[in-house]
Scaffold this motif. Structure first.
Motif, short mmCIF file in Angstrom:
data_model
loop_
_atom_site.label_atom_id
_atom_site.label_comp_id
_atom_site.label_asym_id
_atom_site.label_seq_id
_atom_site.Cartn_x
_atom_site.Cartn_y
_atom_site.Cartn_z
N LEU A 189 -3.20 -4.05 -2.46
CA LEU A 189 -2.15 -3.77 -3.42
C LEU A 189 -0.83 -4.27 -2.86
O LEU A 189 -0.76 -4.73 -1.71
N SER A 190 0.23 -4.18 -3.64
CA SER A 190 1.54 -4.59 -3.15
C SER A 190 2.06 -3.62 -2.10
O SER A 190 1.51 -2.53 -1.92
N GLU A 191 3.11 -4.01 -1.43
CA GLU A 191 3.77 -3.18 -0.41
C GLU A 191 2.82 -2.81 0.72
O GLU A 191 2.84 -1.70 1.25
N GLU A 192 1.95 -3.76 1.09
CA GLU A 192 1.06 -3.59 2.24
C GLU A 192 0.05 -2.46 2.09
O GLU A 192 -0.51 -1.98 3.08
N LYS A 193 -0.20 -2.01 0.90
CA LYS A 193 -1.18 -0.94 0.68
C LYS A 193 -2.58 -1.54 0.60
O LYS A 193 -2.82 -2.49 -0.14
N ILE A 194 -3.49 -0.98 1.39
CA ILE A 194 -4.89 -1.40 1.37
C ILE A 194 -5.76 -0.14 1.30
O ILE A 194 -5.61 0.77 2.11
N LEU A 195 -6.65 -0.09 0.32
CA LEU A 195 -7.55 1.03 0.18
C LEU A 195 -8.98 0.56 0.40
O LEU A 195 -9.30 -0.61 0.19
N MET A 196 -9.83 1.48 0.83
CA MET A 196 -11.24 1.19 1.01
C MET A 196 -12.05 2.07 0.08
O MET A 196 -11.91 3.30 0.09
N MET A 197 -12.86 1.46 -0.78
CA MET A 197 -13.68 2.21 -1.72
C MET A 197 -15.15 1.83 -1.58
O MET A 197 -15.47 0.68 -1.30
N LYS A 198 -16.01 2.80 -1.80
CA LYS A 198 -17.45 2.53 -1.78
C LYS A 198 -17.86 2.06 -3.16
O LYS A 198 -18.32 2.83 -4.01
N GLN A 199 -17.67 0.78 -3.39
CA GLN A 199 -18.02 0.15 -4.66
C GLN A 199 -18.25 -1.33 -4.40
O GLN A 199 -17.42 -1.98 -3.78
N PRO A 200 -19.37 -1.89 -4.82
CA PRO A 200 -19.67 -3.29 -4.51
C PRO A 200 -18.76 -4.26 -5.24
O PRO A 200 -18.23 -3.95 -6.31
N LEU A 201 -18.59 -5.42 -4.66
CA LEU A 201 -17.73 -6.44 -5.25
C LEU A 201 -18.24 -6.87 -6.62
O LEU A 201 -17.45 -7.18 -7.52
N SER A 202 -19.55 -6.88 -6.79
CA SER A 202 -20.13 -7.32 -8.07
C SER A 202 -19.69 -6.42 -9.22
O SER A 202 -19.50 -6.90 -10.34
#
Length: 276
Positions: A189-202
């Motif tokens: 996301l903007s402003e250097e925000k990075i989240l990790m979610m358990k969801q496949p790229l597909s």
């Protein structure tokens, strides 16, 4: 027929209502009176008291409001991970159509305020089907009905993001890139925000707007409008810089070429449309 031969009644579904507005709880409780298979065992007006109630009553289902002061309803979800068995969750929301598609995309059941009798009946039917045979073996949420299958999100639609105790909603166009990490995905996301979610790229690929996101590789989706610049790093790779972020994402020559071609094509299409 003897009394012993009568079929035993199925156990009632124990429910709690969580909403900071008393009139909303009263309205939903009245609607639920039409469903004798549901027993309301408690009410709460915030996340803290709701968790205390869950711990003491061990409900089968929680009708959970989202927009509450102090903490929104999403804040209760990570707390439920410590509860065994976990109750089912049905969100109750006054959000608009943009947010509704976020729930559908994440296979979360929801009711919109004011709760309608017909829509509530569908939810109760699914609760009975999924919890009735093995009451207490609920998953975290109940899937929406088949007739309400998720559609591809629009750029202005809200996306539900969750990482441990953090839950937030952002517009689809505000996601800069998504990178696969095994069963998880990193969301930039903007402003250097990075989240990790358990969801496949597909799954992200099937949900996000096709006119914004390009699958650069098997492990990377990029929002074309979030691309700030690309710089050659060496003979084999390029650095991709996204708007609002400092650290680049490394691309191979092929990945860089693919992304540059898509961006150039999009710009040419826009210019052609302006000249027409």
């Amino acid at each position: 027929m003897s009394r012993n031969s009568e079929q035993p009644k199925p156990p009632r579904l124990r429910a709690i209502l969580v909403d900071d507005e008393s009139p909303s709880r009263i309205h939903l409780a009245k609607r639920l009176k039409a469903h004798p298979e549901v027993e309301i065992v408690g009410e709460a007006e915030d996340v803290s008291s709701a968790f205390d109630l869950v711990s003491s009553e061990r409900p089968d289902v929680i009708f959970l409001d989202i927009q509450m002061p102090k903490e929104n309803g999403f804040a209760l979800l990570p707390k439920l991970e410590t509860v065994e068995p976990q109750p089912a969750v049905v969100f109750v929301t006054a959000f608009d159509e943009y947010a509704i598609r976020a729930f559908e995309a994440n296979a979360l059941d929801y009711l919109t305020k004011p709760v309608g009798a017909d829509r509530l009946a569908k939810t109760i039917l699914r609760l009975n089907k999924q919890l009735g045979p093995a009451k207490g073996a609920a998953s975290e949420t109940i899937s929406p009905p088949p007739t309400e299958t998720a559609k591809r999100l629009e750029p202005e639609d809200l996306v539900l993001l969750r990482e441990r105790s953090l839950s937030m909603m952002v517009k689809a166009r505000e996601i800069a890139a998504i990178e696969s990490q095994g069963d998880y995905t990193r969301i930039f996301l903007s402003e250097e925000k990075i989240l990790m979610m358990k969801q496949p790229l597909s799954l992200w690929e099937s949900q996000l707007p096709a006119d914004l996101f390009t699958k650069v590789s098997r492990s990377l989706l990029v929002n074309r409008k979030s691309v700030a610049k690309m710089e050659r790093k060496n003979l084999l790779s390029w650095d991709l810089y996204l708007e609002g972020t400092k650290a680049p994402i490394t691309l191979s020559n092929l990945e860089s070429k693919r992304l540059r071609q898509v961006i150039s094509l999009a710009k040419a299409t826009i210019n052609h449309a302006k000249m027409a």
